[in-house]
Design an enzyme around this catalytic site. Sequence first.
Site, PDB file in Angstrom:
ATOM      1  N   LYS A   1     -40.908 -94.040  11.703  1.00 24.76           N
ATOM      2  CA  LYS A   1     -42.148 -93.477  11.158  1.00 24.76           C
ATOM      3  C   LYS A   1     -43.332 -94.274  11.691  1.00 24.76           C
ATOM      4  CE  LYS A   1     -42.310 -91.178   6.679  1.00 24.76           C
ATOM      5  NZ  LYS A   1     -42.329 -91.376   5.219  1.00 24.76           N
TER       6      LYS A   1
HETATM    7  O1  G3P Z   1     -42.793 -89.469   2.495  1.00 25.84           O
HETATM    8  C1  G3P Z   1     -44.119 -89.675   2.137  1.00 25.84           C
HETATM    9  C2  G3P Z   1     -44.285 -89.403   0.689  1.00 25.84           C
HETATM   10  O2  G3P Z   1     -43.295 -90.105   0.039  1.00 25.84           O
HETATM   11  C3  G3P Z   1     -45.550 -89.765   0.033  1.00 25.84           C
HETATM   12  O3  G3P Z   1     -45.467 -89.286  -1.271  1.00 25.84           O
HETATM   13  O4  G3P Z   1     -46.058 -89.030  -3.640  1.00 25.84           O
HETATM   14  O5  G3P Z   1     -46.558 -91.186  -2.448  1.00 25.84           O
HETATM   15  O6  G3P Z   1     -47.864 -89.134  -1.934  1.00 25.84           O
HETATM   16  P1  G3P Z   1     -46.554 -89.683  -2.370  1.00 25.84           P
END
Ligand code: G3P
Length: 213
Positions: free
Chosen positions: A81
């Site tokens: 990533k």
């Molecule tokens: O994979 C990226 C994702 O986990 C981000 O999620 O909920 O932290 O915006 P969030």
Amino acid sequence: MKLYLDTANVAEIRELAWLVDGVTTNPSLVAREGRPFRDVLREICAIVKGPVSAEVISLDRDGMVREARELAAVAANVVVKIPMTEAGMQAVQVLSRDGITTNVTLVFSANQALLAAKCGATYVSPFVGRIDDAGGDGMAVVNEILTVYGQYEFRTEVIVASVRHPGHVLQAALLGAPIATVPYDVLKKLFGHPLTDAGIARFLRDWQQVPSA
Ligand code: G3P
């Protein structure tokens, strides 16, 4: 449509490995586990056959490329990533030429996704929940990315990320997004419906009336 599990928790991954096509992690998810990153990554890659995204921490091109090569050496199914920055896209270009699979993360616009695809990214991750949080429309951005990629037949695959609720998964499916990465609690919710529970309870109650042989 492929479903990935968005977690670094090995217990969650073990439980749902029979269902999911891959796993995505990020530094925040890894930090919650309180364990060395490489140990967690090695364990996840042994459980899941599909792609497992692991994020670099460096912000300069050479640092990202170095980290990416180290992460890619952990297991054959590691996807590196890389954050959506100018240096990040330079790193993706180098890694793509080296045959290392990449997932460009922290994508919030179709223009960012366009650049990621041009640089040879394997995957791109628009963060729909965070776009919604900021007052935008995350799924509209996904729709734009899919449209742009379709126009030019880019091979970069869209991973709908930052999924917050089952509605996001349904919207991603309706748009024909190839992949959504879903947190454990949201994925578990996809199985359920109140009418399913009520239907099972009614069948079991009625079954009591069936005479035994
Ligand atoms: O994979 C990226 C994702 O986990 C981000 O999620 O909920 O932290 O915006 P969030």
